[in-house]
Scaffold this motif. Structure first.
Motif, PDB file in Angstrom:
ATOM      1  N   ILE A 158       0.823  -1.203   0.000  1.00 29.11           N
ATOM      2  CA  ILE A 158       0.000   0.000   0.000  1.00 29.11           C
ATOM      3  C   ILE A 158       0.859   1.255   0.000  1.00 29.11           C
ATOM      4  O   ILE A 158       0.569   2.217  -0.717  1.00 29.11           O
ATOM      5  CB  ILE A 158      -0.948  -0.015   1.214  1.00 29.11           C
ATOM      6  N   ASP A 159       1.940   1.264   0.769  1.00 28.86           N
ATOM      7  CA  ASP A 159       2.802   2.450   0.847  1.00 28.86           C
ATOM      8  C   ASP A 159       3.370   2.820  -0.513  1.00 28.86           C
ATOM      9  O   ASP A 159       3.365   3.989  -0.911  1.00 28.86           O
ATOM     10  CB  ASP A 159       3.952   2.211   1.832  1.00 28.86           C
ATOM     11  N   GLN A 160       3.891   1.821  -1.229  1.00 26.82           N
ATOM     12  CA  GLN A 160       4.514   2.089  -2.520  1.00 26.82           C
ATOM     13  C   GLN A 160       3.484   2.582  -3.537  1.00 26.82           C
ATOM     14  O   GLN A 160       3.763   3.493  -4.325  1.00 26.82           O
ATOM     15  CB  GLN A 160       5.212   0.837  -3.049  1.00 26.82           C
ATOM     16  N   VAL A 161       2.292   1.981  -3.529  1.00 18.26           N
ATOM     17  CA  VAL A 161       1.248   2.416  -4.452  1.00 18.26           C
ATOM     18  C   VAL A 161       0.844   3.854  -4.144  1.00 18.26           C
ATOM     19  O   VAL A 161       0.713   4.696  -5.050  1.00 18.26           O
ATOM     20  CB  VAL A 161       0.029   1.478  -4.374  1.00 18.26           C
ATOM     21  N   GLU A 162       0.660   4.159  -2.868  1.00 19.18           N
ATOM     22  CA  GLU A 162       0.268   5.517  -2.478  1.00 19.18           C
ATOM     23  C   GLU A 162       1.348   6.527  -2.870  1.00 19.18           C
ATOM     24  O   GLU A 162       1.051   7.597  -3.404  1.00 19.18           O
ATOM     25  CB  GLU A 162       0.008   5.578  -0.970  1.00 19.18           C
ATOM     26  N   THR A 163       2.611   6.200  -2.620  1.00 16.44           N
ATOM     27  CA  THR A 163       3.712   7.110  -2.954  1.00 16.44           C
ATOM     28  C   THR A 163       3.743   7.390  -4.436  1.00 16.44           C
ATOM     29  O   THR A 163       3.922   8.544  -4.863  1.00 16.44           O
ATOM     30  CB  THR A 163       5.050   6.493  -2.496  1.00 16.44           C
ATOM     31  N   MET A 164       3.563   6.374  -5.262  1.00 16.17           N
ATOM     32  CA  MET A 164       3.613   6.565  -6.707  1.00 16.17           C
ATOM     33  C   MET A 164       2.384   7.326  -7.219  1.00 16.17           C
ATOM     34  O   MET A 164       2.491   8.159  -8.124  1.00 16.17           O
ATOM     35  CB  MET A 164       3.728   5.231  -7.425  1.00 16.17           C
ATOM     36  N   LEU A 165       1.214   7.050  -6.656  1.00 19.15           N
ATOM     37  CA  LEU A 165       0.016   7.754  -7.097  1.00 19.15           C
ATOM     38  C   LEU A 165       0.093   9.239  -6.763  1.00 19.15           C
ATOM     39  O   LEU A 165      -0.409  10.095  -7.496  1.00 19.15           O
ATOM     40  CB  LEU A 165      -1.225   7.134  -6.464  1.00 19.15           C
TER      41      LEU A 165
END
Length: 283
Positions: free
Chosen positions: A270-277
């Motif tokens: 979730i962290d990586q997806v949120e950071t990229m979005l």
């Protein structure tokens, strides 16, 4: 449907919330986003603490304006600034809960407090952060609520205290017809608890996905400039320039693993997806 928001808007100065989300029975739904993204405003709209400028709010199958005191008894709530006065002890808090909720089980509540090592005669102001957090959650689940609204219930806690609270929530969800809407900055908590995730940025939902899909299908590609130029970008959601070239977020990790075996393709949480979005650009 326990909660249904359809284009609920609320404006504060330069900030505007425009949020749609659903919480179904039997589901734990996570709401994630940076501070100021709109999580707390969304929760307040659901709870009737603010009046939306437009859109519709349905809670427990009713329009927000039709929620009765009896309906509110079916809800358990933990907000960052909620809780009992520090001069009280747990026995006094139990008396307040008994007077407020017809289905409050005093004996079970006191027994659970003891099981979770909360001293019933000690003043709450003397409790540690973890003890106060456990007390809030125990109060929320102690009156047979059908819906829990939890805003950062594990914030500031060590891993042991967090796991105790997550176990309480898992036990709560064993009964039929229950549901939880929860926010947290600790992605591992949500990954192990939530059925689906909403991501909110600048007041708008930018992603809604099943948690299992995020963990199984999403990936992060690490690309040199030449690799990026020749890449099939059909399944790329966001890109970000890096010192080595580019990082790219995809929701089709297996496609790139199979068709570009020389690429570095990492699993995403979730962290990586949120950071990229939030930090990445559209392809």
């Amino acid at each position: 449907m326990l909660v249904k928001l359809e284009h609920v808007t609320k404006t504060y100065g330069q900030f505007k919330l425009d949020c749609s989300l659903n919480l179904e029975e039997g589901h734990v739904t996570g709401l994630v986003g940076q501070n100021g993204a709109g999580k707390s405003t969304t929760f307040k709209a659901i709870l009737g603490l603010i009046k939306p400028d437009s859109g519709s709010v349905q809670v427990l199958g009713k329009d927000g304006g039709q929620i009765t005191d009896a309906d509110k008894m079916r809800m358990g709530v933990v907000l960052s600034d909620s809780g009992f006065g520090g001069h009280l002890n747990i026995k006094a808090a139990a008396s307040i809960m008994a007077a407020s909720y017809s289905r409050f089980d005093r004996e079970r509540f006191l027994r659970q407090c003891t099981e979770h090592r909360l001293p019933v005669d000690k003043k709450i102001k003397e409790f540690s952060t973890g003890m106060k957090a456990k007390l809030k959650v125990l109060c929320a689940v102690s009156h047979e609520a059908d819906l829990l609204i939890l805003d950062e219930p594990t914030a500031g806690l060590d891993v042991v205290a967090r796991e105790e609270i997550l176990d309480m929530l898992r036990e709560y969800m064993e009964a039929e017809g229950k549901g939880i809407l929860i926010s947290s900055h600790i992605s591992s908590d949500l990954e192990g608890l939530c059925d689906d995730i909403y991501m909110i940025q600048d007041g708008k939902i930018v992603l809604h996905e099943d948690t299992d899909v995020i963990l199984s299908d999403y990936g992060l590609l690490k690309l040199e400039a030449g690799q990026y130029d020749s890449l099939d970008k059909t399944y790329i959601l966001r890109i970000k320039e890096e010192s080595y070239g580019y990082s790219a977020l995809t929701d089709a990790r297996q496609f790139y693993q199979e068709n570009y075996p020389s690429l570095i393709v990492e699993k995403c949480g979730i962290d990586q997806v949120e950071t990229m979005l939030i930090g990445g650009k559209r392809k």
